[in-house]
Scaffold this motif. Structure first.
Motif, PDB file in Angstrom:
ATOM      1  N   MET A   1       3.520   4.157   7.776  1.00 34.02           N
ATOM      2  CA  MET A   1       3.098   3.957   6.376  1.00 34.02           C
ATOM      3  C   MET A   1       4.209   3.409   5.578  1.00 34.02           C
ATOM      4  O   MET A   1       5.516   3.805   5.741  1.00 34.02           O
ATOM      5  N   ALA A   2       3.933   2.653   4.476  1.00 29.76           N
ATOM      6  CA  ALA A   2       4.850   2.360   3.777  1.00 29.76           C
ATOM      7  C   ALA A   2       5.380   3.457   2.643  1.00 29.76           C
ATOM      8  O   ALA A   2       4.529   4.437   2.306  1.00 29.76           O
ATOM      9  N   ASP A   3       6.719   3.360   1.902  1.00 28.46           N
ATOM     10  CA  ASP A   3       6.885   4.476   0.967  1.00 28.46           C
ATOM     11  C   ASP A   3       6.432   4.502  -0.361  1.00 28.46           C
ATOM     12  O   ASP A   3       6.400   5.312  -1.255  1.00 28.46           O
ATOM     13  N   LYS A   4       5.580   2.998  -0.610  1.00 32.33           N
ATOM     14  CA  LYS A   4       4.820   3.034  -1.714  1.00 32.33           C
ATOM     15  C   LYS A   4       3.368   2.281  -1.550  1.00 32.33           C
ATOM     16  O   LYS A   4       3.338   1.840  -0.389  1.00 32.33           O
ATOM     17  N   PRO A   5       2.390   2.568  -2.288  1.00 35.22           N
ATOM     18  CA  PRO A   5       1.216   1.890  -1.986  1.00 35.22           C
ATOM     19  C   PRO A   5       1.271   0.366  -1.830  1.00 35.22           C
ATOM     20  O   PRO A   5       1.774  -0.281  -2.602  1.00 35.22           O
ATOM     21  N   ALA A 261       6.956  -4.245   8.961  1.00 35.18           N
ATOM     22  CA  ALA A 261       7.342  -2.803   9.110  1.00 35.18           C
ATOM     23  C   ALA A 261       6.445  -1.597   9.003  1.00 35.18           C
ATOM     24  O   ALA A 261       6.930  -0.680   9.030  1.00 35.18           O
ATOM     25  N   VAL A 262       5.149  -2.145   9.018  1.00 37.62           N
ATOM     26  CA  VAL A 262       4.387  -1.072   8.687  1.00 37.62           C
ATOM     27  C   VAL A 262       3.137  -1.251   9.857  1.00 37.62           C
ATOM     28  O   VAL A 262       2.733  -0.112  10.450  1.00 37.62           O
ATOM     29  N   THR A 263       2.541  -2.194  10.068  1.00 37.49           N
ATOM     30  CA  THR A 263       1.473  -2.479  10.927  1.00 37.49           C
ATOM     31  C   THR A 263       2.364  -2.562  12.489  1.00 37.49           C
ATOM     32  O   THR A 263       3.302  -3.098  12.587  1.00 37.49           O
ATOM     33  N   ARG A 264       1.463  -2.225  13.527  1.00 38.56           N
ATOM     34  CA  ARG A 264       1.841  -2.178  14.786  1.00 38.56           C
ATOM     35  C   ARG A 264       1.841  -3.533  15.228  1.00 38.56           C
ATOM     36  O   ARG A 264       1.032  -4.425  14.828  1.00 38.56           O
TER      37      ARG A 264
END
Length: 306
Positions: A1-5, A261-264
């Motif tokens: 998950m990202a650190d922000k929405p 850097a979020v999705t696989r």
């Protein structure tokens, strides 16, 4: 998950999956760095025209297909997207008149291409660089920065035409748009870390031949024995603990999702049915779960399937 929405952009290529070819390099490049898989559809009821199929597929994407049979009776009972997903502000950009007329019923703000760029030309005739900028602006991305305020959290862009000679044109347009968006959402940039990009391509009208050419069933793994009833169903065939009664096991929607850097990243190399089937890590999920997956990345829903 990202650190922000995150903020979501979804390109829905209506009936364009058949037009993919090796020249669509931006789509293939996106698939090669994305999560890839299929969205299974139900058998759509007969409709008077091709727009009915478009509406049925789109209502699946926004989990409002139960209202499809009564759409013309103004009896829409599905709560709005905002009500279902913690106040998410969602929009639909389309030039399809039928989709325009029903797009607001699930709670989307319906925008025409003229509202992106003050021009009388159709979306597929507008400069892709300007359209990409306008779409990012709607999500609160300006130049290389992420603004604190944004008009929308999620934007769907419907691109497609029912005329056979327009399929290649529209597929090329999505290909070019994807290239523009990726160039502006560079890895490790502010936009790249907050933009959740999805591309969904459907097969449009299906034929008898499609049942064998584009099947998502693993026929080699089917047990032909008295133990058939014990063979576990795949999750896309279930809704909760109950089997789904209406599942089309061929011609699913092809989809990719990418966020830096979020999705696989799967081992897919090309945006194609066969590559997704052999190498896509997301396999198949029901189309009506797609919005739930996206809303999770926007911090608007609990994790689907957790």
């Amino acid at each position: 998950m990202a650190d922000k929405p995150s903020r979501g952009l979804v390109f829905y290529g209506d009936g364009l999956a058949r037009s993919l070819n090796p020249a669509h390099t931006h789509l293939h490049s996106l698939a090669a760095q994305s999560l890839c898989g299929f969205l299974s559809l139900p058998h759509l009821p007969p409709t008077e025209n091709a727009d009915g199929r478009t509406i049925g597929e789109f209502l699946n994407l926004v989990d409002a297909f139960d209202d499809f049979p009564a759409l013309n009776q103004n009896k829409f009972i599905t709560p709005s997207i905002s009500e279902r997903f913690t106040g998410v502000k969602a929009a639909l950009v389309t030039e399809n008149k039928s989709l325009k007329s029903c797009g607001d019923k699930p709670g989307l703000s319906v925008l025409d291409s003229n509202e992106l760029i003050n021009n009388d030309r159709s979306l597929a005739d507008l400069p892709v660089n300007l359209v990409a900028i306008k779409l990012l602006n709607l999500l609160g991305f300006q130049e290389d920065k992420v603004l604190d305020t944004n008009q929308f959290d999620l934007v769907f862009v419907h691109i497609g035409a029912h005329e056979q000679d327009s399929f290649n044109k529209h597929t090329e347009y999505i290909n070019s748009l994807v290239g523009e968006i990726i160039s502006k959402a560079k890895p490790k940039s502010q936009i790249g870390s907050r933009l959740h990009l999805s591309v969904v391509l459907s097969y449009g009208e299906v034929s008898k031949d499609d049942e064998s050419n584009f099947t998502i069933l693993n026929k080699n793994g089917v047990m032909q024995s008295a133990f058939n009833s014990l063979y576990p169903r795949q999750s896309y065939m279930m809704k909760g603990s109950n089997p789904r009664s209406n599942v089309r096991d061929y011609c699913p929607m092809l989809f990719t999702q990418w966020q830096d850097a979020v999705t696989r990243k799967d081992t897919v190399k090309t945006f194609s049915f066969q590559d997704f089937k052999e190498n896509g890590g997301n396999l198949t999920i029901p189309a009506d779960r797609f919005l739930h997956e996206v809303a999770f990345k926007l911090w608007k829903a609990p994790k689907y399937g957790a």
